[in-house]
Design a protein around this motif. Structure first.
Motif, short mmCIF file in Angstrom:
data_model
loop_
_atom_site.label_atom_id
_atom_site.label_comp_id
_atom_site.label_asym_id
_atom_site.label_seq_id
_atom_site.Cartn_x
_atom_site.Cartn_y
_atom_site.Cartn_z
N THR A 40 0.97 -1.20 -0.17
CA THR A 40 -0.09 -0.02 -0.10
C THR A 40 0.81 1.08 0.03
O THR A 40 1.63 1.27 0.90
CB THR A 40 -0.92 0.00 1.35
OG1 THR A 40 -1.89 -1.18 1.17
CG2 THR A 40 -1.92 1.39 1.49
N THR A 42 0.36 5.27 0.66
CA THR A 42 -0.63 6.12 1.19
C THR A 42 -0.31 7.55 0.75
O THR A 42 0.67 8.14 0.76
CB THR A 42 -0.56 5.92 2.89
OG1 THR A 42 -0.78 4.78 3.20
CG2 THR A 42 -1.56 7.02 3.55
N THR A 68 -2.18 -0.78 -3.65
CA THR A 68 -3.33 -0.06 -3.26
C THR A 68 -2.81 1.48 -2.86
O THR A 68 -1.84 1.53 -2.25
CB THR A 68 -4.10 -0.62 -1.88
OG1 THR A 68 -4.33 -2.00 -2.15
CG2 THR A 68 -5.12 0.14 -1.45
N ALA A 70 -3.69 4.44 -0.77
CA ALA A 70 -4.68 4.60 0.19
C ALA A 70 -4.91 6.05 0.25
O ALA A 70 -4.01 6.95 0.19
CB ALA A 70 -4.07 4.18 1.66
N ARG A 71 -6.27 6.65 0.41
CA ARG A 71 -6.56 7.89 0.26
C ARG A 71 -6.12 8.84 1.43
O ARG A 71 -6.27 10.15 1.50
CB ARG A 71 -7.91 8.10 -0.18
CG ARG A 71 -8.84 7.62 0.81
CD ARG A 71 -10.40 7.30 0.65
NE ARG A 71 -11.18 6.97 1.70
CZ ARG A 71 -11.82 7.83 2.50
NH1 ARG A 71 -11.68 9.18 2.38
NH2 ARG A 71 -12.66 7.35 3.50
N LYS A 75 -10.50 12.27 -0.77
CA LYS A 75 -11.15 11.84 -1.87
C LYS A 75 -10.21 11.24 -3.05
O LYS A 75 -8.96 11.96 -3.10
CB LYS A 75 -12.16 12.34 -2.40
CG LYS A 75 -13.35 12.72 -1.57
CD LYS A 75 -14.69 13.44 -2.16
CE LYS A 75 -15.70 13.69 -1.07
NZ LYS A 75 -16.89 14.54 -1.79
N LEU A 79 -14.47 9.99 -4.79
CA LEU A 79 -14.93 8.88 -4.26
C LEU A 79 -14.28 8.72 -2.78
O LEU A 79 -12.98 8.87 -2.70
CB LEU A 79 -14.75 7.74 -4.96
CG LEU A 79 -15.62 7.76 -6.11
CD1 LEU A 79 -15.13 6.32 -7.12
CD2 LEU A 79 -17.00 7.72 -6.00
N ALA A 80 -14.90 8.35 -1.65
CA ALA A 80 -14.25 8.36 -0.52
C ALA A 80 -13.88 6.62 -0.47
O ALA A 80 -14.31 6.12 0.33
CB ALA A 80 -15.34 8.53 0.65
N GLU A 81 -12.91 6.50 -1.44
CA GLU A 81 -12.52 4.87 -1.52
C GLU A 81 -11.08 4.99 -1.86
O GLU A 81 -10.64 5.77 -2.47
CB GLU A 81 -13.23 4.22 -2.48
CG GLU A 81 -14.72 4.10 -2.37
CD GLU A 81 -15.57 3.49 -3.58
OE1 GLU A 81 -14.96 3.03 -4.30
OE2 GLU A 81 -16.48 3.45 -3.79
N ASP A 82 -10.40 3.73 -1.44
CA ASP A 82 -8.80 3.72 -1.55
C ASP A 82 -9.01 3.15 -3.41
O ASP A 82 -9.85 2.82 -3.67
CB ASP A 82 -8.29 2.79 -1.12
CG ASP A 82 -8.07 3.10 0.46
OD1 ASP A 82 -7.88 4.37 0.81
OD2 ASP A 82 -7.87 2.48 1.38
N LEU A 83 -7.84 3.35 -3.95
CA LEU A 83 -7.56 3.09 -5.29
C LEU A 83 -6.76 1.60 -5.33
O LEU A 83 -5.68 1.68 -4.82
CB LEU A 83 -6.96 4.16 -6.17
CG LEU A 83 -6.44 3.92 -7.47
CD1 LEU A 83 -7.84 3.63 -8.43
CD2 LEU A 83 -5.96 5.09 -8.09
#
Length: 108
Positions: A40, A42, A68, A70-71, A75, A79-83
């Motif tokens: 990940t 970040t 991943t 991490a946001r 956003k 979107l309030a999601e990780d990519l």
């Protein structure tokens, strides 16, 4: 398929090769090497409008070993999601647009 590495943002770019979980700062170009496994990255917690980051699947293995993004509470693409990067040879550049939309893609 070729990869394109462009310059971005104002000022200098710091190149980093990452193989494990790391929090990055703005203005970095990350060569994500997931040959040893998924990890990940970040995003910065307090970017300024116009800050940029670039992430490149340098090993071409993200379909097998996902990276991943991490946001960090902000956003990504509104979107309030990780990519999750799960496409081999992916290369993305993101610019921080403010709290409304967050990090948005501006190209490879």
């Amino acid at each position: 398929m070729g990869r394109q590495v462009t310059s971005f943002g104002a000022g200098s770019v710091t190149n980093l090769t990452l193989t494990a979980n790391t929090t990055i700062t703005s203005g970095v170009r990350v060569f994500a090497n997931a040959t040893s496994g998924a990890f990940t990255i970040t995003l910065p917690s307090a970017p300024a409008d116009g800050d940029t980051v670039q992430i490149i699947d340098v090993a071409g293995i993200c379909q097998t070993n996902n990276v991943t993004i991490a946001r960090n509470g902000l956003k990504i693409q509104n979107l309030a999601e990780d990519l999750v990067i799960n496409l081999n040879n992916a290369a993305i550049t993101m610019i921080y647009s403010g709290v409304t939309f967050g990090w948005v893609f501006i190209g490879p």
